[in-house]
Design an enzyme around this catalytic site. Structure first.
Site, PDB file in Angstrom:
ATOM      1  CB  SER A 131      -0.947  -0.008   1.196  1.00  3.90           C
ATOM      2  OG  SER A 131      -0.240  -0.295   2.374  1.00  3.90           O
ATOM      3  CG  ASP A 176       7.530  -3.528  -2.184  1.00  2.00           C
ATOM      4  OD1 ASP A 176       7.723  -4.675  -2.634  1.00  2.00           O
ATOM      5  OD2 ASP A 176       7.519  -3.267  -0.977  1.00  2.00           O
TER       6      ASP A 176
HETATM    7  C1  GLA Z   1       9.244  -5.497   1.467  1.00  2.00           C
HETATM    8  C2  GLA Z   1      10.221  -4.491   0.865  1.00  2.00           C
HETATM    9  C3  GLA Z   1      10.763  -4.985  -0.476  1.00  2.00           C
HETATM   10  C4  GLA Z   1      11.310  -6.419  -0.349  1.00  2.00           C
HETATM   11  C5  GLA Z   1      10.310  -7.329   0.364  1.00  2.00           C
HETATM   12  C6  GLA Z   1      10.868  -8.696   0.661  1.00  2.00           C
HETATM   13  O1  GLA Z   1       8.102  -5.603   0.676  1.00  2.00           O
HETATM   14  O2  GLA Z   1       9.590  -3.243   0.666  1.00  2.00           O
HETATM   15  O3  GLA Z   1      11.755  -4.099  -0.951  1.00  2.00           O
HETATM   16  O4  GLA Z   1      12.562  -6.428   0.282  1.00  2.00           O
HETATM   17  O5  GLA Z   1       9.868  -6.762   1.588  1.00  2.00           O
HETATM   18  O6  GLA Z   1      11.109  -9.381  -0.515  1.00  2.00           O
END
Ligand code: GLA
Length: 391
Positions: A131, A176
């Site tokens: 989010s 993300d």
């Molecule tokens: C979170 C972080 C990502 C990644 C994941 C694990 O979502 O924001 O950058 O490291 O954890 O894969």
């Protein structure tokens, strides 16, 4: 997941901010689900996420002031922020995500103007479906157009990550923001997090669907545990490099190389962390090949192995995620199930035959609740586009 009616969002905006001769525009950025490749992005390894069809909507209109008016339609929160060279942080509020993005715009000498802004989200907050990246990228995509900043989408993705790292103070990797910015309908993104080289791999129509199961476990202290894993990975690299190999990152060490060098890692916990990262990167590459060859059974097996490695070696799953995955794997028609995102709660993703979806939701839902006392939620994931303007 409820689909948002854009006319309704605009109406709600006008009801709150009133009428004006300036036009109202609407932008959208999705959430993401990672299919495989967890805790590999900050090790410059590989990930394989895709964008969802739900996320954050931003309705905005220029106002004739020096103020950014922020309003969330989902929480009772609004604030007015004067445009200055250095924004200050607003406690732990979600408004830090847009402010962090706009701070990066200011650093790049983009001139901002006053706007009325209303954010609507339909991703469950804190569920590990990004989010926060969704709020960052909807803001970045909108202001890129509103201020004619002309950043490329990859530049906006990097701005989103900087906002999170520098303004919000969460030391996340690039996965993300990349998935949320660069996603495409019915495709997953095979991304090299070091070079940002990427390939969109089609998710073809099949009898298997992706089901996201939300543990609904309140997550606590994630940032500190996340940062602890990051520093453990740095230690692992340092120990491997004492042997003199000069590796730049864990994510690019191949499995055979690792096997011959692992005895240089003298701390057993650090060894576990490194083993997860190296094996996970290898699994991502094999999973991408499996998907291209339409071998969903192999893809599902690699998803299972990924979860088991995150449980045993990386220790980021916990009782709720493990229960959800264990119950899922017992359902006939489930060919793979794993946690997705940072872990310690949040969601799992499972590959489920379409004929088994109802049984899955009933049976996993009932048994998970019995064993954990939390009431789960389930969504059949549709893979959507990255950040875009809607109106
Ligand atoms: C979170 C972080 C990502 C990644 C994941 C694990 O979502 O924001 O950058 O490291 O954890 O894969």
């Amino acid at each position: 997941m409820e689909i948002m009616d854009i006319n309704q969002l605009q109406k709600q905006f006008r009801d709150f901010y009133g009428d004006s001769s300036e036009s109202i525009r609407v932008y959208f950025a999705p959430g993401r689900v990672n299919l495989i490749g967890e805790h590999t992005d900050y090790n410059d390894g590989y990930v394989f996420p895709c964008a969802l069809d739900y996320g954050t909507y931003l309705v905005l209109r220029r106002n004739n002031s020096d103020n950014l008016q922020f309003k969330s339609a989902d929480f009772d929160y609004e604030t007015s922020v004067k445009i200055v060279n250095q924004f200050s942080k607003h406690g732990e509020e979600w408004v830090n995500y847009p402010l962090g993005v706009l701070q990066e715009f200011i650093k790049e000498d983009i001139e901002l103007h006053g706007y009325d802004l209303m954010y609507f989200g339909n991703i469950p907050l804190g569920s590990g479906l990004s989010s926060s990246a969704s709020i960052e990228l909807v803001t970045a995509r909108a202001f890129n157009e509103e201020c004619s900043a002309n950043f490329t989408m990859v530049e906006l993705v990097k701005i989103g990550q900087l906002a999170e790292n520098k303004f919000v103070g969460m030391n996340c990797g690039i996965m993300d923001q990349f998935a949320v910015g660069m996603g495409q309908k019915n495709a997953a993104i095979f991304l090299d997090c070091e070079t940002l080289d990427h390939e969109l791999v089609p998710i073809k129509k099949s009898d298997y669907k992706l089901i996201i199961s939300n543990t609904n476990k309140p997550r606590k202290l994630i940032d500190s545990k996340y940062n602890e894993r990051r520093s453990e990975c740095e230690k692992a690299l340092e120990m491997l490099n004492r042997a003199g190999d000069g590796f730049k990152n864990l994510g690019k060490i191949d499995w055979h190389e690792f096997e011959s060098l692992q005895n240089n890692i003298t701390d057993p916990v650090i060894l576990q962390r490194a083993r997860h990262v190296v094996s996970e990167c290898s699994r991502v590459k094999r999973a991408v090949d499996a998907l291209k060859a339409d071998d969903l059974i192999l893809f599902g097996k690699l998803m299972n192995e990924s979860h088991d490695s995150l449980r045993e070696d990386y220790e980021v799953t916990g009782m709720e995620l493990d229960t959800m995955v264990n119950e899922a794997r017992k359902v006939d028609g489930v060919i793979g199930s794993r946690m997705t995102g940072a872990g310690f709660g949040g969601c799992t993703v499972s590959l489920v035959h379409e004929d088994a979806i109802d049984t899955f939701i009933e049976q996993v839902g009932r048994l998970y609740k019995q064993e954990t006392t939390f009431t789960p939620a389930f969504y059949v994931a549709e893979i959507g586009d990255g950040a875009k303007r809607l109106v």
